[in-house]
Motif scaffolding. Structure first.
Motif, PDB file in Angstrom:
ATOM      1  N   LYS A 106     -32.861  29.916 -67.823  1.00  0.00           N
ATOM      2  CA  LYS A 106     -31.475  30.194 -67.437  1.00  0.00           C
ATOM      3  C   LYS A 106     -31.206  29.880 -65.966  1.00  0.00           C
ATOM      4  O   LYS A 106     -30.073  29.604 -65.588  1.00  0.00           O
ATOM      5  N   HIS A 107     -32.249  29.966 -65.149  1.00  0.00           N
ATOM      6  CA  HIS A 107     -32.089  29.848 -63.697  1.00  0.00           C
ATOM      7  C   HIS A 107     -33.165  28.934 -63.128  1.00  0.00           C
ATOM      8  O   HIS A 107     -34.118  29.391 -62.482  1.00  0.00           O
ATOM      9  N   ALA A 108     -33.002  27.641 -63.339  1.00  0.00           N
ATOM     10  CA  ALA A 108     -33.992  26.646 -62.910  1.00  0.00           C
ATOM     11  C   ALA A 108     -34.193  26.650 -61.399  1.00  0.00           C
ATOM     12  O   ALA A 108     -35.263  26.259 -60.910  1.00  0.00           O
ATOM     13  N   ASP A 109     -33.199  27.124 -60.651  1.00  0.00           N
ATOM     14  CA  ASP A 109     -33.316  27.167 -59.191  1.00  0.00           C
ATOM     15  C   ASP A 109     -34.403  28.130 -58.710  1.00  0.00           C
ATOM     16  O   ASP A 109     -34.845  28.055 -57.565  1.00  0.00           O
ATOM     17  N   LEU A 110     -34.875  29.002 -59.587  1.00  0.00           N
ATOM     18  CA  LEU A 110     -35.940  29.953 -59.235  1.00  0.00           C
ATOM     19  C   LEU A 110     -37.340  29.382 -59.477  1.00  0.00           C
ATOM     20  O   LEU A 110     -38.332  30.005 -59.114  1.00  0.00           O
ATOM     21  N   ARG A 111     -37.395  28.209 -60.072  1.00  0.00           N
ATOM     22  CA  ARG A 111     -38.670  27.603 -60.474  1.00  0.00           C
ATOM     23  C   ARG A 111     -39.524  27.253 -59.256  1.00  0.00           C
ATOM     24  O   ARG A 111     -39.032  26.782 -58.245  1.00  0.00           O
ATOM     25  N   ARG A 112     -40.861  27.495 -59.403  1.00  0.00           N
ATOM     26  CA  ARG A 112     -41.845  27.112 -58.392  1.00  0.00           C
ATOM     27  C   ARG A 112     -42.805  26.101 -59.001  1.00  0.00           C
ATOM     28  O   ARG A 112     -42.930  26.002 -60.225  1.00  0.00           O
ATOM     29  N   SER A 113     -43.520  25.405 -58.160  1.00  0.00           N
ATOM     30  CA  SER A 113     -44.382  24.323 -58.628  1.00  0.00           C
ATOM     31  C   SER A 113     -45.472  24.784 -59.584  1.00  0.00           C
ATOM     32  O   SER A 113     -45.861  24.045 -60.490  1.00  0.00           O
ATOM     33  N   ASP A 114     -45.965  25.997 -59.452  1.00  0.00           N
ATOM     34  CA  ASP A 114     -47.061  26.472 -60.310  1.00  0.00           C
ATOM     35  C   ASP A 114     -46.595  27.260 -61.537  1.00  0.00           C
ATOM     36  O   ASP A 114     -47.412  27.725 -62.331  1.00  0.00           O
ATOM     37  N   ASP A 115     -45.294  27.388 -61.730  1.00  0.00           N
ATOM     38  CA  ASP A 115     -44.783  28.178 -62.848  1.00  0.00           C
ATOM     39  C   ASP A 115     -45.175  27.597 -64.208  1.00  0.00           C
ATOM     40  O   ASP A 115     -45.552  28.339 -65.116  1.00  0.00           O
ATOM     41  N   ALA A 116     -45.088  26.290 -64.361  1.00  0.00           N
ATOM     42  CA  ALA A 116     -45.400  25.673 -65.654  1.00  0.00           C
ATOM     43  C   ALA A 116     -46.846  25.958 -66.046  1.00  0.00           C
ATOM     44  O   ALA A 116     -47.132  26.294 -67.201  1.00  0.00           O
ATOM     45  N   GLU A 117     -47.745  25.846 -65.094  1.00  0.00           N
ATOM     46  CA  GLU A 117     -49.165  26.116 -65.373  1.00  0.00           C
ATOM     47  C   GLU A 117     -49.382  27.579 -65.748  1.00  0.00           C
ATOM     48  O   GLU A 117     -50.128  27.895 -66.673  1.00  0.00           O
ATOM     49  N   LEU A 118     -48.708  28.455 -65.054  1.00  0.00           N
ATOM     50  CA  LEU A 118     -48.820  29.888 -65.321  1.00  0.00           C
ATOM     51  C   LEU A 118     -48.310  30.222 -66.722  1.00  0.00           C
ATOM     52  O   LEU A 118     -48.958  30.949 -67.474  1.00  0.00           O
ATOM     53  N   ARG A 173     -49.994  36.579 -63.679  1.00  0.00           N
ATOM     54  CA  ARG A 173     -51.272  36.242 -63.026  1.00  0.00           C
ATOM     55  C   ARG A 173     -52.350  37.279 -63.318  1.00  0.00           C
ATOM     56  O   ARG A 173     -53.528  36.965 -63.312  1.00  0.00           O
ATOM     57  N   LEU A 174     -51.933  38.512 -63.574  1.00  0.00           N
ATOM     58  CA  LEU A 174     -52.897  39.578 -63.851  1.00  0.00           C
ATOM     59  C   LEU A 174     -53.129  39.810 -65.345  1.00  0.00           C
ATOM     60  O   LEU A 174     -53.791  40.768 -65.721  1.00  0.00           O
ATOM     61  N   GLY A 175     -52.569  38.937 -66.176  1.00  0.00           N
ATOM     62  CA  GLY A 175     -52.899  39.003 -67.588  1.00  0.00           C
ATOM     63  C   GLY A 175     -51.869  39.593 -68.518  1.00  0.00           C
ATOM     64  O   GLY A 175     -52.160  39.806 -69.698  1.00  0.00           O
ATOM     65  N   ALA A 176     -50.677  39.886 -68.047  1.00  0.00           N
ATOM     66  CA  ALA A 176     -49.647  40.451 -68.924  1.00  0.00           C
ATOM     67  C   ALA A 176     -48.836  39.313 -69.538  1.00  0.00           C
ATOM     68  O   ALA A 176     -48.035  38.676 -68.852  1.00  0.00           O
ATOM     69  N   GLU A 177     -49.043  39.085 -70.808  1.00  0.00           N
ATOM     70  CA  GLU A 177     -48.295  38.035 -71.497  1.00  0.00           C
ATOM     71  C   GLU A 177     -46.785  38.241 -71.402  1.00  0.00           C
ATOM     72  O   GLU A 177     -46.045  37.266 -71.245  1.00  0.00           O
TER      73      GLU A 177
END
Length: 186
Positions: free
Chosen positions: A168-180, A152-156
């Motif tokens: 590896k760990h889809a259970d950690l996924r949040r709704s905004d992760d794909a956009e990020l 979010r702060l710009g670190a690729e």
């Protein structure tokens, strides 16, 4: 005192003035003046000069011989002077054991200080620390949170590491992760 571009400089021992002179010399390809001004800036207290000097010494660039011990010393001085980026540099050298044996608690402390100062690379490193268990117990949820903050702060690397971890760990996924993550693919 002297005013340049709205900034007040105390002359001649203002570290930022020497740092600015170093940058001008560097852009002109004048390596010897660049080195001389950078050294003066660092000695006069410019954390920008201290960090640049550390980087040059760590990588052996811009006419400097590679010297990781001296690099660490300049990074440490810059971090103590308030450079959030140098906090990440010091932490990385301590965790990776570039100069000394790995010192995870000290490295983590510098990453935490850098993160408090808003440095996204320190946040990314905290993600790595929690993912790999360097000096802490493995905590993948905490790692993902640090990677998100870094991204979010710009670190690729934060976005890249988050994407790799979520594969590896889809259970950690949040709704905004794909956009990020997608923001870094553009």
């Amino acid at each position: 005192q002297m005013t340049v571009g709205g900034k007040i400089y105390g002359f001649p021992d203002d570290g930022d003035l020497w740092n600015d002179r170093a940058l001008i010399a560097y852009r002109r390809g004048e390596i010897e003046p660049y080195q001389r001004y950078l050294q003066r800036g660092a000695e006069a207290g410019s954390w920008k000069s201290m960090r640049s000097l550390g980087s040059n010494l760590q990588k052996g660039e811009d006419g400097y011989a590679q010297d990781p011990v001296a690099a660490f010393g300049w990074y440490l001085r810059a971090a103590r002077a308030g450079s959030d980026k140098a906090c990440a540099d010091v932490g990385a050298m301590l965790v990776e054991g570039d100069v000394f044996r790995p010192d995870y608690p000290a490295g983590i402390a510098w990453f935490e200080r850098g993160a408090e100062l808003g440095n996204p690379y320190s946040m990314n490193w905290l993600g790595i620390v929690h993912e790999e268990g360097y000096g802490v117990e493995v905590d993948l949820a905490q790692a993902a949170d640090w990677y998100r903050q870094a991204a979010r702060l710009g670190a690729e690397p934060g976005a890249t590491n988050l994407e790799r971890l979520l594969k590896k760990h889809a259970d950690l996924r949040r709704s905004d992760d794909a956009e990020l993550i997608d923001a870094y693919r553009r």
